[in-house]
Design an enzyme around this catalytic site. Structure first.
Site, PDB file in Angstrom:
ATOM      1  N   LYS A 206     -27.991   0.406  -9.379  1.00 35.82           N
ATOM      2  CA  LYS A 206     -28.627   1.388 -10.265  1.00 35.82           C
ATOM      3  C   LYS A 206     -27.945   2.745 -10.156  1.00 35.82           C
ATOM      4  O   LYS A 206     -27.661   3.397 -11.158  1.00 35.82           O
ATOM      5  CB  LYS A 206     -30.116   1.503  -9.950  1.00 35.82           C
ATOM      6  N   GLU A 212     -23.484  -0.659   0.670  1.00 34.97           N
ATOM      7  CA  GLU A 212     -23.031  -2.039   0.826  1.00 34.97           C
ATOM      8  C   GLU A 212     -22.318  -2.537  -0.439  1.00 34.97           C
ATOM      9  O   GLU A 212     -21.252  -3.155  -0.366  1.00 34.97           O
ATOM     10  CB  GLU A 212     -24.226  -2.961   1.132  1.00 34.97           C
ATOM     11  N   GLY A 267     -35.537  -2.440  -8.783  1.00 28.53           N
ATOM     12  CA  GLY A 267     -34.535  -3.457  -8.491  1.00 28.53           C
ATOM     13  C   GLY A 267     -35.113  -4.840  -8.288  1.00 28.53           C
ATOM     14  O   GLY A 267     -34.564  -5.841  -8.781  1.00 28.53           O
ATOM     15  N   ARG A 268     -36.240  -4.935  -7.581  1.00 28.39           N
ATOM     16  CA  ARG A 268     -36.807  -6.259  -7.281  1.00 28.39           C
ATOM     17  C   ARG A 268     -37.527  -6.866  -8.480  1.00 28.39           C
ATOM     18  O   ARG A 268     -37.993  -8.002  -8.398  1.00 28.39           O
ATOM     19  CB  ARG A 268     -37.745  -6.166  -6.082  1.00 28.39           C
ATOM     20  N   GLU A 353     -41.424  -5.471   0.144  1.00 25.32           N
ATOM     21  CA  GLU A 353     -40.869  -4.170  -0.227  1.00 25.32           C
ATOM     22  C   GLU A 353     -41.817  -3.423  -1.153  1.00 25.32           C
ATOM     23  O   GLU A 353     -41.864  -2.195  -1.151  1.00 25.32           O
ATOM     24  CB  GLU A 353     -39.500  -4.336  -0.895  1.00 25.32           C
ATOM     25  N   HIS A 384     -40.607 -30.221   9.634  1.00 31.21           N
ATOM     26  CA  HIS A 384     -39.926 -30.604  10.870  1.00 31.21           C
ATOM     27  C   HIS A 384     -39.438 -29.384  11.639  1.00 31.21           C
ATOM     28  O   HIS A 384     -38.558 -29.503  12.492  1.00 31.21           O
ATOM     29  CB  HIS A 384     -38.773 -31.553  10.549  1.00 31.21           C
ATOM     30  N   LYS A 512     -31.026   3.867   5.631  1.00 30.93           N
ATOM     31  CA  LYS A 512     -29.779   4.135   4.919  1.00 30.93           C
ATOM     32  C   LYS A 512     -29.180   5.465   5.348  1.00 30.93           C
ATOM     33  O   LYS A 512     -27.977   5.585   5.605  1.00 30.93           O
ATOM     34  CB  LYS A 512     -30.029   4.158   3.404  1.00 30.93           C
TER      35      LYS A 512
END
Length: 548
Positions: A206, A212, A267-268, A353, A384, A512
């Site tokens: 954005k 990153e 974003g999510r 978040e 399992h 950050k």
């Protein structure tokens, strides 16, 4: 603003929860042969069964009273109409506008959001068609065969989860890869087998400043230019999805190759936007539209159905009931469909978040439990691995079981075995088995009393473990859109009930900022800023090993 704990409905639920803790779901089912019919809902392309929760009609009435006292219906209208319900950032929350297939006009600050979205979709269609048909050519004139999406968080999890879930619908004309981790191992492994003449990079950020993402993007750019010996190759191999065109253009991406994002999309919640370009490139634009149509169907359900028949509202209230009032601290997301192997990770970000907060809208400290930690795995793998914990731990973990009536890859006998486990697990978690039955079963198998006395306590399952079951007809772009939107609206309602701002993420920002400062020290090879003794010691050890 009135504290949630002072509401009459809240107080009644606190008292009611104490009464319900002595109840067992076995008794509730025994008392009411119609329980499944009363506590299940038919939705577009799926069924929601919430009967295996520790609830009665009285419970649900009290929860609905809480929803009304928290004014959920009014807040729903505010979100869909574009009011700035993201209070801390003064932003509207309009991811629903991205999939508004009715195309009704929606004005925000004098601009018709619907027109903006339709324009963006048209650009996505033209671009994805051009690439998939082989008309977009790289620096050497060869067609694009591979797309590498570079993003992190919502710019990665959403598109990757969807393309993995819908792999059976891909014609494989384009191979889509994802890079999110700043650990160089990931991008090196992705790029190593690829031909730079045939690769297209999508850089999704954005702000176009995410550390990153930009680190990976610069590495990709160096890889391309070292192969092409020409900086101009960037224009033919890079596109961007961002709200910051200036930064993207400074990076070397042509303006016409920049796809818009808006500050009213978190974003999510952004896979419905141009962040979903990898989906359109992998599956074709028509399948991307089917995904939007599925989400729109749930948007319509959420807006039109009364609270008592409203699936996102019910799921949110049950989460609040199980976590805030009954004390559960985590929730498992358990898909019984290989296609959904990334869904648990996606839902971790979406819910944690959004609602992992400890202050109210007004900044007051919250003195009640908010949302649970979200975790999970594919159902059979989980059986399992950690289902032992779900069945017999002292900690109650509510779980959502998600399965499909039809497999997208039918192999004789496999789906029946899978679904037999799917149905059995929710029954076992609810019913359990008491010591009397354990002893009877052991005697019937011929065990002596000494063995039975020794083993019986270990085989007791108390049951009474709450689950929701979502049974989809079949994984498809449409049904997946329905499923994701269902959870999105659940998260929104959770936030309203808990008086939390679901659409910021200030907790992410602190780390950050610290990382940026520490990175400068690591690059300089010395620790010269004020840190706690642990952080300083760890950094000194790290730098010391590097200097050997």
């Amino acid at each position: 603003m009135t504290s949630r704990t002072s509401l009459n409905s809240w107080k009644k639920l606190v008292s009611h929860a104490e009464d319900m803790k002595s109840q067992h779901m076995n008794e509730l089912f025994a008392q009411d042969s119609e329980r499944f019919n009363k506590y299940s809902l038919q939705l577009p392309s799926m069924l929601l069964d919430y009967s295996k929760n520790l609830v009665t009609k009285d419970t649900m009435d009290k929860l609905m009273a809480l929803a009304r006292e928290c004014d959920v219906e009014s807040w729903r209208e505010k979100m869909f109409s574009g009011e700035r319900i993201n209070r801390t950032e003064e932003r509207a929350v309009l991811h629903t506008a991205l999939r508004n297939r009715a195309k009704t006009p929606l004005l925000l600050d004098g601009e018709n959001v619907t027109e903006c979205v339709e324009s963006a979709l048209a650009k996505m269609k033209q671009f994805s068609d051009t690439v998939r048909q082989g008309h977009w050519r790289g620096y050497s004139g060869k067609r694009i065969t591979d797309v590498v999406n570079i993003g992190v968080g919502g710019s990665n999890l959403g598109p990757q989860m969807v393309t993995e879930a819908l792999k059976q619908y891909s014609d494989d004309s384009i191979n889509v890869h994802y890079v999110s981790n700043v650990d160089g191992t990931q991008i090196a492994n992705v790029l190593r087998p690829l031909n730079p003449e045939k690769v297209l990079f999508i850089v999704s950020s954005k702000t176009f400043t995410t550390t990153e993402t930009m680190t990976n993007a610069r590495t990709a750019m160096k890889w391309l230019t070292s192969a092409s010996f020409d900086d101009k190759a960037i224009a033919k191999h890079f596109v961007a999805v961002t709200a910051n065109k200036a930064n993207a253009m400074s990076f070397g991406i042509r303006e016409e190759n920049i796809f818009d994002m808006w500050d009213w999309v978190g974003g999510r919640f952004s896979l419905w936007s141009a962040i979903g370009l990898p989906i359109a490139l992998d599956l074709g634009f028509d399948k991307f539209i089917e995904l939007l149509e599925g989400a729109h169907a749930i948007d319509t359900h959420f807006c039109q159905q009364p609270l008592e028949q409203n699936a996102p509202v019910i799921m949110a209230l049950l989460s609040v009931w199980n976590c805030t009032f009954l004390g559960a601290q985590s929730q498992a997301i358990l898909p019984y469909d290989q296609s959904l192997h990334m869904l648990s990770a996606y839902m971790q970000q979406a819910e944690m978040e959004s609602n992992g907060k400890s202050v109210t809208w007004d900044g007051d400290s919250i003195d009640y439990s908010t949302v649970p930690s979200i975790w999970g795995e594919l159902g059979i793998n989980g059986q399992h691995a950690f289902y032992q914990y779900l069945h017999q731990s002292n900690n109650i973990v509510p779980a959502d079981f998600i399965g499909s009536v039809e497999s997208v890859t039918p192999v004789q006998g496999h789906h029946e075995t899978l679904m037999a486990n799917f149905f059995a697990q929710t029954e076992a978690l609810m019913s359990g088995v008491n010591e009397q039955q354990v002893r009877a079963d052991l005697r019937a198998s011929g065990r002596n009393e000494a063995y039975i006395d020794k083993v019986a306590p270990h085989k007791v399952h108390k049951g009474n473990r709450p689950t929701n079951t979502i049974l989809m007809e079949r994984i498809s772009p449409y049904s997946l859109g329905c499923l994701i939107a269902l959870y999105e609206h659940k998260i929104f309602v959770q936030g309203i009930i808990l008086q939390i701002c679901s659409f910021d993420q200030w907790g992410v920002e602190l780390g950050k900022g610290l990382a940026n400062n520490i990175q400068k020290e690591l690059e300089q090879g010395s620790v010269n800023m004020q840190h706690d003794s642990s952080t300083s010691g760890l950094m000194q050890f790290y730098l010391g090993v590097l200097k050997k």
